[in-house]
Design a protein around this motif. Structure first.
Motif, short mmCIF file in Angstrom:
data_model
loop_
_atom_site.label_atom_id
_atom_site.label_comp_id
_atom_site.label_asym_id
_atom_site.label_seq_id
_atom_site.Cartn_x
_atom_site.Cartn_y
_atom_site.Cartn_z
N GLN A 74 0.81 -1.21 0.00
CA GLN A 74 0.00 0.00 0.00
C GLN A 74 0.85 1.27 0.00
O GLN A 74 0.38 2.34 -0.39
N VAL A 75 2.11 1.16 0.42
CA VAL A 75 2.98 2.33 0.50
C VAL A 75 3.63 2.64 -0.85
O VAL A 75 4.10 3.76 -1.08
N LEU A 76 3.66 1.69 -1.76
CA LEU A 76 4.40 1.85 -3.01
C LEU A 76 4.06 3.14 -3.78
O LEU A 76 4.97 3.77 -4.32
N PRO A 77 2.80 3.56 -3.86
CA PRO A 77 2.53 4.79 -4.62
C PRO A 77 3.07 6.06 -3.96
O PRO A 77 3.11 7.11 -4.61
N GLN A 78 3.47 5.97 -2.68
CA GLN A 78 3.83 7.18 -1.95
C GLN A 78 5.30 7.32 -1.63
O GLN A 78 5.78 8.44 -1.39
N TYR A 79 6.05 6.24 -1.57
CA TYR A 79 7.42 6.33 -1.05
C TYR A 79 8.34 7.08 -2.00
O TYR A 79 8.14 7.08 -3.22
N ARG A 80 9.39 7.71 -1.43
CA ARG A 80 10.31 8.52 -2.23
C ARG A 80 11.78 8.14 -2.00
O ARG A 80 12.68 8.79 -2.52
N GLY A 81 12.04 7.12 -1.20
CA GLY A 81 13.40 6.81 -0.80
C GLY A 81 14.25 6.12 -1.85
O GLY A 81 13.74 5.44 -2.75
N ARG A 82 15.56 6.31 -1.72
CA ARG A 82 16.50 5.54 -2.53
C ARG A 82 16.45 4.07 -2.15
O ARG A 82 16.75 3.18 -2.95
N TYR A 83 16.10 3.83 -0.89
CA TYR A 83 15.93 2.49 -0.35
C TYR A 83 14.60 2.41 0.38
O TYR A 83 14.10 3.41 0.90
N VAL A 84 14.07 1.21 0.45
CA VAL A 84 12.88 0.94 1.25
C VAL A 84 13.28 -0.06 2.33
O VAL A 84 13.88 -1.10 2.03
N LEU A 85 12.97 0.27 3.58
CA LEU A 85 13.26 -0.63 4.70
C LEU A 85 11.96 -1.13 5.30
O LEU A 85 11.17 -0.34 5.83
N LEU A 86 11.74 -2.42 5.19
CA LEU A 86 10.61 -3.04 5.87
C LEU A 86 11.10 -3.45 7.25
O LEU A 86 12.07 -4.21 7.39
N LEU A 87 10.42 -2.95 8.27
CA LEU A 87 10.88 -3.17 9.65
C LEU A 87 9.70 -3.61 10.50
O LEU A 87 8.68 -2.91 10.57
N ASN A 88 9.82 -4.77 11.11
CA ASN A 88 8.76 -5.25 11.99
C ASN A 88 8.61 -4.36 13.22
O ASN A 88 9.60 -3.77 13.69
N THR A 89 7.42 -4.30 13.75
CA THR A 89 7.21 -3.52 14.97
C THR A 89 7.86 -4.17 16.18
O THR A 89 8.02 -3.52 17.22
N ASP A 90 8.24 -5.45 16.07
CA ASP A 90 8.94 -6.12 17.17
C ASP A 90 10.41 -6.34 16.85
O ASP A 90 11.06 -7.23 17.39
N ALA A 91 10.95 -5.50 15.95
CA ALA A 91 12.38 -5.54 15.61
C ALA A 91 12.98 -4.19 15.95
O ALA A 91 12.51 -3.16 15.48
N PHE A 92 14.04 -4.19 16.79
CA PHE A 92 14.55 -2.95 17.36
C PHE A 92 15.99 -2.70 16.90
O PHE A 92 16.89 -3.51 17.16
N VAL A 93 16.18 -1.58 16.22
CA VAL A 93 17.49 -1.24 15.66
C VAL A 93 18.39 -0.64 16.73
O VAL A 93 17.93 -0.09 17.73
N GLU A 94 19.70 -0.74 16.49
CA GLU A 94 20.67 -0.06 17.33
C GLU A 94 20.94 1.33 16.75
O GLU A 94 20.43 1.69 15.68
N ALA A 95 21.76 2.10 17.43
CA ALA A 95 21.94 3.51 17.06
C ALA A 95 22.50 3.70 15.66
O ALA A 95 22.23 4.71 14.99
N ASP A 96 23.29 2.73 15.17
CA ASP A 96 23.92 2.91 13.86
C ASP A 96 23.48 1.86 12.84
O ASP A 96 24.08 1.72 11.78
#
Length: 316
Positions: A74-96
């Motif tokens: 559903q996001v495909l018509p709107q996104y503008r990024g050079r990359y697309v990151l799919l991120l689960n709501t239960d997946a937590f990134v570190e600072a870098d």
């Protein structure tokens, strides 16, 4: 110029969604990010929380649960990024995490999709660098007979140290970084998958188009896993619904990418696997044949094979 378009699909995980978005914002550094949340008819106030606390996040709300792949699409018509990151709501990134993975992609233009090292809440390594399923390697893994076929590549190989970059067949969708050019070429997810196998199928198409799928170990992500299913009583009260979703998607994947003969082989090997498992259990508990035969599991598999016309018909 937007560097990364980040997509969360939320389903009854309000607190974790808030934490995941907060961590993404803290890891922004010099990157220009845009964040989308697609809410799949949550009942816990997830959508309201996002609208109130994160007004800069683009929120898409669905009246019903449309599944993981369809929600991301559903996001495909709107996104503008050079990359697309799919991120689960239960997946937590570190600072870098995001910064490192984007830098890797910038310097490796043949990589179309990037995954990272996934760790559980307890720090235990989760499957992160995976290989395509086949009827045979699923059969070997299920029955434990893989030791007799050491040259067969299983879906998961956890024996190596996971400290080095390497190409693989597919990476889990909980942290799934995709190059825009790859999306332009092959699209995102096949709408026919409701849940499970979306990223397997997408990686298959991406590799067929000539891109690499790469595992990158230097930006670990903590992945809790399965929280939406645990919260949703209709799925978690018994495993039948989850099993049905997995079976449907597996049949679709084999029929689409490997053909009807692979589905027929998968059915045959599944029946044989059930027989082998029953014999093993019977040897442990003699006289309990009725208890060790998995009629319900095999019956569900055969029923869905029939209803889906061997993976050629979508059931949801």
């Amino acid at each position: 110029m937007v560097d990364v378009s980040i997509i969360f699909v939320s389903y009854n995980t309000a607190e974790m969604t808030k934490k995941a978005i907060d961590l993404v914002k803290q890891s922004k550094h010099q990157l220009n990010l845009e964040i989308f949340v697609v809410d799949n008819a949550s009942r816990d106030g997830s959508a309201e929380m996002v609208a109130q606390i994160f007004p800069d996040v683009t929120l898409i709300t669905n009246a019903i649960n449309v599944g993981f792949g369809r929600a991301n699409n559903q996001v495909l018509p709107q996104y503008r990024g050079r990359y697309v990151l799919l991120l689960n709501t239960d997946a937590f990134v570190e600072a870098d995490t995001i910064q490192k993975t984007v830098a890797f992609m910038d310097s490796h233009p043949t990589t179309g999709i990037l995954g990272v090292k996934l760790l559980g809440r307890d720090g235990v390594l989760q499957p992160s660098c995976r290989y395509f399923p086949t009827p045979f390697n699923i059969f070997l893994n299920r029955t434990g007979l893989f030791k007799l076929f050491p040259s067969t590549q299983l879906v998961d190989d956890m024996a190596w140290d996971h400290q080095s970059v390497r190409d693989c067949d597919w990476v889990p969708g909980c942290y799934y970084l995709i190059r825009k050019e790859a999306i332009d070429q092959v699209g995102l997810f096949d709408q026919r998958y409701f849940l499970y196998y979306e990223e397997v199928d997408h990686c298959y198409a991406t590799k067929q188009a000539g891109w690499q799928v790469t595992y990158y170990p230097d930006a670990p992500v903590v992945h809790i896993g399965g929280e939406s299913a645990k919260i949703d009583h209709s799925i978690s009260s018994v495993s039948r619904q989850v099993s049905a979703l997995q079976i449907e998607s597996e049949l679709l994947y084999f029929r689409k990418n490997l053909g009807l003969l692979s589905v027929c082989l998968h059915v045959l090997l599944t029946i044989i696997a059930e027989a082998i498992l029953a014999v093993k259990q019977l040897l442990k508990t003699p006289g309990q044949l009725r208890q060790v035969l998995n009629f319900k599991g095999l019956g569900l598999f055969l029923k869905l094979t029939y209803l889906s016309r061997a993976g050629s018909r979508v059931l949801r």
